[in-house]
Motif scaffolding. Structure first.
Motif, mmCIF file in Angstrom:
data_model
loop_
_atom_site.group_PDB
_atom_site.id
_atom_site.type_symbol
_atom_site.label_atom_id
_atom_site.label_comp_id
_atom_site.label_asym_id
_atom_site.label_seq_id
_atom_site.Cartn_x
_atom_site.Cartn_y
_atom_site.Cartn_z
ATOM 1 N N GLU A 246 37.930 46.734 30.880
ATOM 2 C CA GLU A 246 37.277 47.134 29.895
ATOM 3 C C GLU A 246 36.727 46.250 29.037
ATOM 4 O O GLU A 246 35.635 46.352 28.623
ATOM 5 C CB GLU A 246 38.277 48.254 29.052
ATOM 6 N N ARG A 247 37.280 44.840 29.082
ATOM 7 C CA ARG A 247 36.877 43.665 28.244
ATOM 8 C C ARG A 247 35.954 42.950 29.192
ATOM 9 O O ARG A 247 34.835 42.221 28.886
ATOM 10 C CB ARG A 247 38.107 42.960 28.076
ATOM 11 N N ASP A 248 36.185 42.788 30.469
ATOM 12 C CA ASP A 248 35.502 41.770 31.491
ATOM 13 C C ASP A 248 35.610 42.502 32.893
ATOM 14 O O ASP A 248 36.402 41.853 33.694
ATOM 15 C CB ASP A 248 36.194 40.463 31.500
ATOM 16 N N ARG A 249 34.756 43.251 33.293
ATOM 17 C CA ARG A 249 34.872 43.740 34.599
ATOM 18 C C ARG A 249 34.298 42.727 35.646
ATOM 19 O O ARG A 249 35.036 42.670 36.734
ATOM 20 C CB ARG A 249 33.541 44.847 34.455
ATOM 21 N N VAL A 250 33.699 41.813 35.336
ATOM 22 C CA VAL A 250 33.324 40.671 36.396
ATOM 23 C C VAL A 250 34.359 39.951 36.740
ATOM 24 O O VAL A 250 34.843 39.656 37.860
ATOM 25 C CB VAL A 250 32.322 39.817 35.721
ATOM 26 N N LEU A 251 35.372 39.541 35.775
ATOM 27 C CA LEU A 251 36.694 38.911 35.907
ATOM 28 C C LEU A 251 37.387 39.550 36.799
ATOM 29 O O LEU A 251 38.067 39.106 37.906
ATOM 30 C CB LEU A 251 37.256 38.784 34.664
ATOM 31 N N VAL A 252 37.617 40.999 36.814
ATOM 32 C CA VAL A 252 38.460 41.616 37.413
ATOM 33 C C VAL A 252 37.905 41.923 39.075
ATOM 34 O O VAL A 252 38.455 41.800 40.117
ATOM 35 C CB VAL A 252 38.905 43.280 36.944
ATOM 36 N N ARG A 253 36.327 41.838 39.058
ATOM 37 C CA ARG A 253 35.827 42.002 40.262
ATOM 38 C C ARG A 253 36.025 40.760 40.954
ATOM 39 O O ARG A 253 36.499 40.865 42.373
ATOM 40 C CB ARG A 253 34.400 42.353 40.200
ATOM 41 N N GLU A 254 35.891 39.710 40.405
ATOM 42 C CA GLU A 254 36.328 38.321 41.118
ATOM 43 C C GLU A 254 37.760 38.364 41.691
ATOM 44 O O GLU A 254 37.984 37.785 42.720
ATOM 45 C CB GLU A 254 35.941 37.274 40.154
ATOM 46 N N ALA A 255 38.553 38.757 40.741
ATOM 47 C CA ALA A 255 40.014 38.819 41.241
ATOM 48 C C ALA A 255 40.341 39.544 42.519
ATOM 49 O O ALA A 255 40.841 39.207 43.392
ATOM 50 C CB ALA A 255 40.672 39.152 40.049
ATOM 51 N N ARG A 277 45.700 54.161 44.223
ATOM 52 C CA ARG A 277 45.948 53.603 42.757
ATOM 53 C C ARG A 277 44.576 52.958 42.164
ATOM 54 O O ARG A 277 44.368 52.877 41.096
ATOM 55 C CB ARG A 277 47.020 52.811 42.706
ATOM 56 N N LEU A 278 43.673 52.508 43.074
ATOM 57 C CA LEU A 278 42.511 51.668 42.853
ATOM 58 C C LEU A 278 41.150 52.299 43.146
ATOM 59 O O LEU A 278 40.115 51.805 42.824
ATOM 60 C CB LEU A 278 42.618 50.263 43.462
ATOM 61 N N GLY A 279 41.294 53.339 43.937
ATOM 62 C CA GLY A 279 39.967 53.733 44.556
ATOM 63 C C GLY A 279 39.140 54.682 43.660
ATOM 64 O O GLY A 279 38.084 54.866 43.965
ATOM 65 N N PHE A 284 37.517 47.996 43.287
ATOM 66 C CA PHE A 284 37.891 48.276 44.185
ATOM 67 C C PHE A 284 36.982 48.216 45.574
ATOM 68 O O PHE A 284 37.178 47.474 46.740
ATOM 69 C CB PHE A 284 39.007 49.336 44.442
ATOM 70 N N TRP A 285 35.863 48.833 45.435
ATOM 71 C CA TRP A 285 34.962 48.970 46.488
ATOM 72 C C TRP A 285 34.143 47.817 46.611
ATOM 73 O O TRP A 285 33.834 47.295 47.611
ATOM 74 C CB TRP A 285 34.044 50.284 46.234
ATOM 75 N N THR A 286 34.024 46.990 45.543
ATOM 76 C CA THR A 286 33.159 45.665 45.668
ATOM 77 C C THR A 286 34.096 44.726 46.613
ATOM 78 O O THR A 286 33.415 43.639 47.040
ATOM 79 C CB THR A 286 32.796 45.148 44.249
ATOM 80 N N MET A 287 35.366 44.887 46.464
ATOM 81 C CA MET A 287 36.189 44.092 47.355
ATOM 82 C C MET A 287 36.070 44.243 48.863
ATOM 83 O O MET A 287 36.159 43.389 49.741
ATOM 84 C CB MET A 287 37.811 44.452 46.905
ATOM 85 N N LEU A 288 35.560 45.405 49.215
ATOM 86 C CA LEU A 288 35.491 45.929 50.711
ATOM 87 C C LEU A 288 34.208 45.419 51.364
ATOM 88 O O LEU A 288 33.044 45.756 50.705
ATOM 89 C CB LEU A 288 35.914 47.307 50.957
ATOM 90 N N ASP A 289 34.089 45.020 52.459
ATOM 91 C CA ASP A 289 33.203 45.152 53.130
ATOM 92 C C ASP A 289 32.480 46.206 53.994
ATOM 93 O O ASP A 289 33.573 46.928 53.836
ATOM 94 C CB ASP A 289 32.990 43.530 54.047
ATOM 95 N N ASP A 290 31.637 46.218 54.687
ATOM 96 C CA ASP A 290 31.316 47.418 55.386
ATOM 97 C C ASP A 290 32.207 47.870 56.322
ATOM 98 O O ASP A 290 32.724 49.068 56.443
ATOM 99 C CB ASP A 290 29.960 47.426 56.222
ATOM 100 N N SER A 291 33.049 46.994 57.143
ATOM 101 C CA SER A 291 33.865 47.465 58.059
ATOM 102 C C SER A 291 35.139 47.985 57.505
ATOM 103 O O SER A 291 36.041 48.781 58.055
ATOM 104 C CB SER A 291 34.170 46.109 59.079
ATOM 105 N N VAL A 326 32.491 57.459 42.122
ATOM 106 C CA VAL A 326 32.211 56.343 43.057
ATOM 107 C C VAL A 326 33.089 56.386 44.324
ATOM 108 O O VAL A 326 32.718 56.215 45.239
ATOM 109 C CB VAL A 326 33.128 55.117 42.441
ATOM 110 N N ALA A 327 34.343 57.156 44.326
ATOM 111 C CA ALA A 327 35.068 57.368 45.495
ATOM 112 C C ALA A 327 34.346 58.415 46.675
ATOM 113 O O ALA A 327 34.263 58.101 47.679
ATOM 114 C CB ALA A 327 36.401 57.921 45.353
#
Length: 467
Positions: A246-255, A277-279, A284-291, A326-327
């Motif tokens: 909620e404060r910094d979405r970019v930070l969490v995406r990078e993590a 818990r994350l879906g 969560f989805w930016t963490m995943l590649d297509d496969s 998103v899910a």
């Protein structure tokens, strides 16, 4: 036309005033406020001098706080400070305190109260302070004349680098984080508290370390030394990530992106729990590649052939992701599975993660309740979705409720409808007529010999008081 330079100046003033209110130590806060007053009145040398005084006061207070917590290096430093103070305002005491002050920034870096970059910035404040109070340091008898921007910058640097932060930093704050998230009193209902402790009041590098640690646990269910089950701790870390995002979405995406291989190599059960818990979060989805997205699609559970077979919590949590946009975009299987669910399973899934998506399904749930217990479950699903209801959805749900005896005459339902009236206040007075119509319908269906409890008298009382 608005003068933009004036607007920027006003913004800076507001920012400094706000930061001063965030200063950890009351004595330091008073000194910072005094430095700011001197700056505003044009007493620039005084402002710089008091800013350095605030830095030394703050560091000494923080060293004392760490010593109280048992830090051995801090205890040694506090003992040295107290010995110097014991000499009072004597040459011996002054010399001893000067020696301490000269190494104070080195000590602060050792204790991880500041890092090397902060130390360099604070050293500049000390140098400016020395120029202000020792005019003999400058040749040609020309006294040092600081610019206003220098005085303001010194105070801003002191606030950002040190004064607004509590006396725990670096690796120690990670220990504080672990203690907080393992504590039996941990609650997910106060994200602002998490944000204040582990985002607002810590430095950028520390924020990154906290987000990285939380992401690793939320994805991989790492051991926490037996203090909590790995899965339960991962759930808590998922809530921390949501609060920080909620404060910094970019930070969490990078993590999260740094955890891709960890997720790929995890066993199927761990992957499914991480999905549950994350879906519902974009990171969560930016963490995943297509496969990996294709692989995750295979983790969506099949619907049991027996509609009364109990679903395990992870299955319920995964299927409840259907309520999240998103899910659904990534897992079209979710809607297919949801449509296959019978009453018991559907009510469990809808209760797990309330969302607007489920609202159109609630009237059918109330109509198909097949015994009193099922009626109560359907009523609870309606109540926990109260924030998502519209007037038409409320009207349809109340109509289905009054028409089904297994809802109408279930023991928990009369008090539940009173709660629903309160929790739909956001719909305004227009909802009242639908509750009155509902009251008329249940009373019309009531038969002599039925308990008077099912005349819903408490609802009538509540309606008479409703605005």
């Amino acid at each position: 036309m608005l003068d933009m330079s004036l607007l920027r100046g006003v913004t800076k003033v507001i920012a400094v005033d706000a930061q001063i209110q965030e200063v950890w130590n009351p004595e330091t806060r008073a000194l910072a406020a005094e430095a700011w007053q001197c700056y505003n009145s044009g007493a620039l040398r005084a402002s710089i001098t008091i800013t350095w005084t605030a830095v030394t006061t703050d560091l000494i207070a923080k060293i004392g706080s760490l010593a109280d917590d048992g830090d051995r290096d801090a205890i040694n430093l506090r003992d040295e400070i107290e010995q110097a103070q014991a000499h009072g305002l004597t040459p011996q005491g002054t010399i001893a305190m000067q020696k301490i002050e000269n190494k104070l920034l080195d000590s602060a870096q050792l204790l991880e109260l500041i890092d090397s970059v902060d130390k360099r910035a604070l050293e500049r404040i000390r140098e400016d302070r020395n120029l202000c109070v020792h005019p003999s340091l400058r040749v040609l008898d020309a006294p040092y004349q600081p610019l206003p921007d220098v005085a303001r910058a010194n105070l801003s640097v002191a606030l950002d680098a040190l004064l607004i932060h509590p006396p725990t930093q670096g690796k120690k704050i990670l220990d504080v984080f672990k203690d907080y998230t393992c504590d039996p009193g941990f609650t997910t209902s106060t994200p602002t508290h998490i944000q204040r402790l582990f985002y607002d009041r810590v430095r950028t590098n520390t924020r990154r370390n906290i987000a990285s640690l939380a992401a690793k646990h939320a994805v991989g269910e790492l051991d926490v030394g037996g203090r909590l089950s790995a899965s339960a701790y991962a759930d808590r870390c998922a809530h921390v990530l949501a609060a920080v995002a909620e404060r910094d979405r970019v930070l969490v995406r990078e993590a999260m992106q740094r955890c891709q291989d960890r997720y790929r190599q995890a066993d199927t059960d761990t992957q499914r729990r991480a999905l549950s818990r994350l879906g519902d979060q974009d990171y969560f989805w930016t963490m995943l590649d297509d496969s990996l997205v294709a692989h995750v699609g295979g983790l969506v559970p099949q619907v049991p052939a027996d509609p009364y077979e109990a679903l395990d919590p992870t299955t319920i949590a995964v299927l409840s992701l259907v309520g999240n946009t998103v899910a659904r975009e990534h897992l079209p299987q979710l809607e297919q599975r949801f449509e296959q669910l019978g009453f018991p399973h559907r009510s469990s899934v809808m209760s797990d993660r309330p969302s607007a998506y489920f609202v159109p399904h609630i009237p059918a749930l109330l109509r198909t309740a097949y015994n009193f217990r099922a009626g109560e479950r359907a009523g609870e699903v309606l109540r926990i979705h109260s924030q998502y209801l519209t007037i038409p959805a409320l009207q349809q749900s109340l109509s289905a409720w009054s028409a089904n005896v297994d809802c109408r005459m279930a023991a928990d339902m009369p008090p539940k409808v009173v709660s629903l009236l309160t929790e739909t206040a956001h719909l305004g007075s227009g909802r009242v007529e639908h509750f009155r119509r509902f009251l008329g319908d249940v009373r019309a269906a009531w038969k002599p010999g039925d308990p008077e409890f099912y005349l819903y008298d408490d609802l009538e009382t509540a309606l008479n008081r409703a605005p």
